[in-house]
Design an enzyme around this catalytic site. Structure first.
Site, PDB file in Angstrom:
ATOM      1  N   GLY A 169       0.852  -1.193   0.000  1.00  0.00           N
ATOM      2  CA  GLY A 169       0.000   0.000   0.000  1.00  0.00           C
ATOM      3  C   GLY A 169       0.883   1.236   0.000  1.00  0.00           C
ATOM      4  N   ARG A 170       0.366   2.337   0.549  1.00  0.00           N
ATOM      5  CA  ARG A 170       1.117   3.606   0.512  1.00  0.00           C
ATOM      6  C   ARG A 170       2.532   3.472   1.081  1.00  0.00           C
ATOM      7  NH1 ARG A 170      -4.022   6.097   1.609  1.00  0.00           N
ATOM      8  NH2 ARG A 170      -3.809   5.066   3.611  1.00  0.00           N
TER       9      ARG A 170
ATOM     10  N   THR B 113       7.464  -2.112  10.774  1.00  0.00           N
ATOM     11  CA  THR B 113       7.020  -0.771  11.185  1.00  0.00           C
ATOM     12  C   THR B 113       5.492  -0.686  11.082  1.00  0.00           C
ATOM     13  OG1 THR B 113       7.401  -0.046   8.916  1.00  0.00           O
ATOM     14  CG2 THR B 113       9.118   0.492  10.518  1.00  0.00           C
ATOM     15  N   SER B 114       4.814  -1.848  11.035  1.00  0.00           N
ATOM     16  CA  SER B 114       3.353  -1.812  10.832  1.00  0.00           C
ATOM     17  C   SER B 114       2.632  -1.828  12.176  1.00  0.00           C
ATOM     18  CB  SER B 114       2.916  -2.953   9.918  1.00  0.00           C
ATOM     19  OG  SER B 114       3.195  -4.222  10.493  1.00  0.00           O
ATOM     20  N   ARG B 115       2.271  -3.002  12.645  1.00  0.00           N
ATOM     21  CA  ARG B 115       1.680  -3.155  13.973  1.00  0.00           C
ATOM     22  C   ARG B 115       2.314  -4.383  14.616  1.00  0.00           C
ATOM     23  NH1 ARG B 115       0.449   1.387  13.894  1.00  0.00           N
ATOM     24  NH2 ARG B 115      -1.619   2.323  14.085  1.00  0.00           N
TER      25      ARG B 115
ATOM     26  N   GLU C 278       2.493  -3.286  23.369  1.00  0.00           N
ATOM     27  CA  GLU C 278       3.120  -1.998  23.684  1.00  0.00           C
ATOM     28  C   GLU C 278       2.538  -1.404  24.955  1.00  0.00           C
ATOM     29  OE1 GLU C 278       3.085   0.723  20.351  1.00  0.00           O
ATOM     30  OE2 GLU C 278       3.886  -0.829  19.047  1.00  0.00           O
TER      31      GLU C 278
ATOM     32  N   HIS D 199       8.102   2.775  18.701  1.00  0.00           N
ATOM     33  CA  HIS D 199       6.974   3.186  17.832  1.00  0.00           C
ATOM     34  C   HIS D 199       7.127   4.655  17.411  1.00  0.00           C
ATOM     35  CE1 HIS D 199       2.546   2.049  16.787  1.00  0.00           C
ATOM     36  NE2 HIS D 199       3.080   2.846  15.866  1.00  0.00           N
TER      37      HIS D 199
ATOM     38  N   ALA E 100       8.232   5.550  14.142  1.00  0.00           N
ATOM     39  CA  ALA E 100       8.469   5.628  12.692  1.00  0.00           C
ATOM     40  C   ALA E 100       7.934   6.932  12.085  1.00  0.00           C
ATOM     41  CB  ALA E 100       7.877   4.422  11.981  1.00  0.00           C
TER      42      ALA E 100
HETATM   43  C1  DGY Z   1       0.114   5.222  12.645  1.00  0.00           C
HETATM   44  O1  DGY Z   1      -0.149   6.378  12.274  1.00  0.00           O
HETATM   45  O2  DGY Z   1      -0.691   4.319  12.532  1.00  0.00           O
HETATM   46  C2  DGY Z   1       1.483   4.982  13.190  1.00  0.00           C
HETATM   47  O3  DGY Z   1       1.619   3.744  13.770  1.00  0.00           O
HETATM   48  C3  DGY Z   1       1.891   6.065  14.161  1.00  0.00           C
HETATM   49  O4  DGY Z   1       2.216   7.150  13.419  1.00  0.00           O
END
Ligand code: DGY
Length: 329
Positions: free
Chosen positions: A155-156, A235-237, A266, A284, A286
């Site tokens: 995705g983006r 860097t997602s969840r 978390e 967290h 990013a």
């Molecule tokens: C989001 O926006 O979902 C990120 O995890 C935090 O910026």
């Protein structure tokens, strides 16, 4: 109108909010409100500006009351909001897509390099006074240039991470339910099944939303498919990766290393991961640049204001509520 902001956010967003609603209320402390505090604060609210650390479920929505119109999340991810509960109550939920794409993708790259070139580990060594001389075997890492990058979720953000590989002359594979024709045309990325991506990639970067179908997408089995020399970046969840399985894999040399910005529970991090040198861990952050967080805050405020003004918020995530909401107001 009662508007509640659950934590201090960048001033750009607060200014936008203040211009429309000078009397909005805010938790002045930089900490997540306890459940009891959140319930007490949002009672009677017309709108909540929430963060990904606020669990917005049926109880919160009901405690706020039937006048609640908007929950404006300052995040692109909105797995903290029970969307079905919001929709069934006619509450609009919004997010902040697009503005954090590059910052998050940049961070994924920072993590990739930090893991591949063992930056935190070697820096710790140097600061401890252990650097006595250049050594042919000192902190050998993995090459990045010319290797294969695997993007899970194109995705983006996944797209942006892939595009940034151009400077490193990488072969790019991606796995997604949908084809990303632009990515294929622009850099010759190839869509493959997740299993093939895991087998082939030297760097696997995860960019899927957290859904029941993506929980523990990276587990003991998938880690075993990866090369012994490969690295995992998330860097997602957090819950997308089974942390216990990852810690085992890192300890036993199943993969070379990992870098995580997000965690299953978390702010807790699996204790075994904390003991390992071949995993890079960031809290967290990013999207944590001054510019990006200001844009996210502004966007969340604008979504909230639009919703309260009876306009469709630009980043409404439960579009089906729109008709209902118009009836409600
Ligand atoms: C989001 O926006 O979902 C990120 O995890 C935090 O910026």
């Amino acid at each position: 109108m009662k508007i509640y902001v659950t934590q201090p956010i960048p001033s750009a967003g607060l200014e936008v909010l203040r211009r429309a609603y000078p009397n909005f209320q805010i938790n002045p402390e930089e900490r997540v409100l306890s459940r009891a505090e959140l319930l007490a604060k949002i009672k009677g609210g017309d709108a909540i500006l929430s963060l990904l650390t606020d669990k917005i479920d049926a109880e919160v929505l009901d405690t706020a009351g039937p006048q609640l119109k908007v929950v404006a999340n300052m995040a692109v991810g909105y797995d903290n909001i029970d969307l079905a509960a919001a929709t069934s109550r006619g509450v609009m939920a919004t997010n902040t897509p697009g503005v954090l794409t590059d910052a998050t993708a940049d961070h994924a790259w920072a993590l990739l390099f930090a893991a591949a070139r063992r930056i935190p580990e070697s820096e710790k060594f140097l600061r401890a006074g252990k650097f006595k001389s250049w050594g042919p075997l000192l902190f050998l890492g993995g090459d990045v240039t010319g290797r294969t990058l695997g993007i899970i979720g194109a995705g983006r953000i996944g797209h942006a991470v892939a595009m940034k590989s151009r400077g490193f002359n990488m072969r790019v594979l991606y796995a997604d339910e949908l084809p990303n024709a632009k990515l294929e045309q622009e850099i010759g990325a190839r869509k493959v099944r997740v299993e093939e991506l895991l087998r082939e990639a030297d760097f696997v970067s995860v960019h899927v939303p957290l859904l029941p179908s993506t929980k523990h997408l990276i587990n003991a089995l998938s880690l075993r498919l990866m090369k012994k020399t490969a690295y995992l970046i998330n860097t997602s969840r957090g819950p997308v990766v089974d942390e216990a399985a990852l810690a085992e894999a890192l300890k036993n040399g199943v993969i070379a290393g990992a870098a995580l910005d997000v965690f299953e529970n978390e702010p807790l991090v699996h204790p075994e991961l904390l003991k390992l040198d071949n995993v890079v861990l960031t809290p967290h952050t990013a999207s944590a640049t001054i510019e990006t967080r200001s844009k996210m805050a502004t966007m969340a405020a604008e979504n909230l204001i639009a919703g309260l003004a009876g306009q469709r918020p630009p980043n409404l995530v439960n579009g089906e509520v729109w008709g209902k909401h118009q009836t409600k107001s």
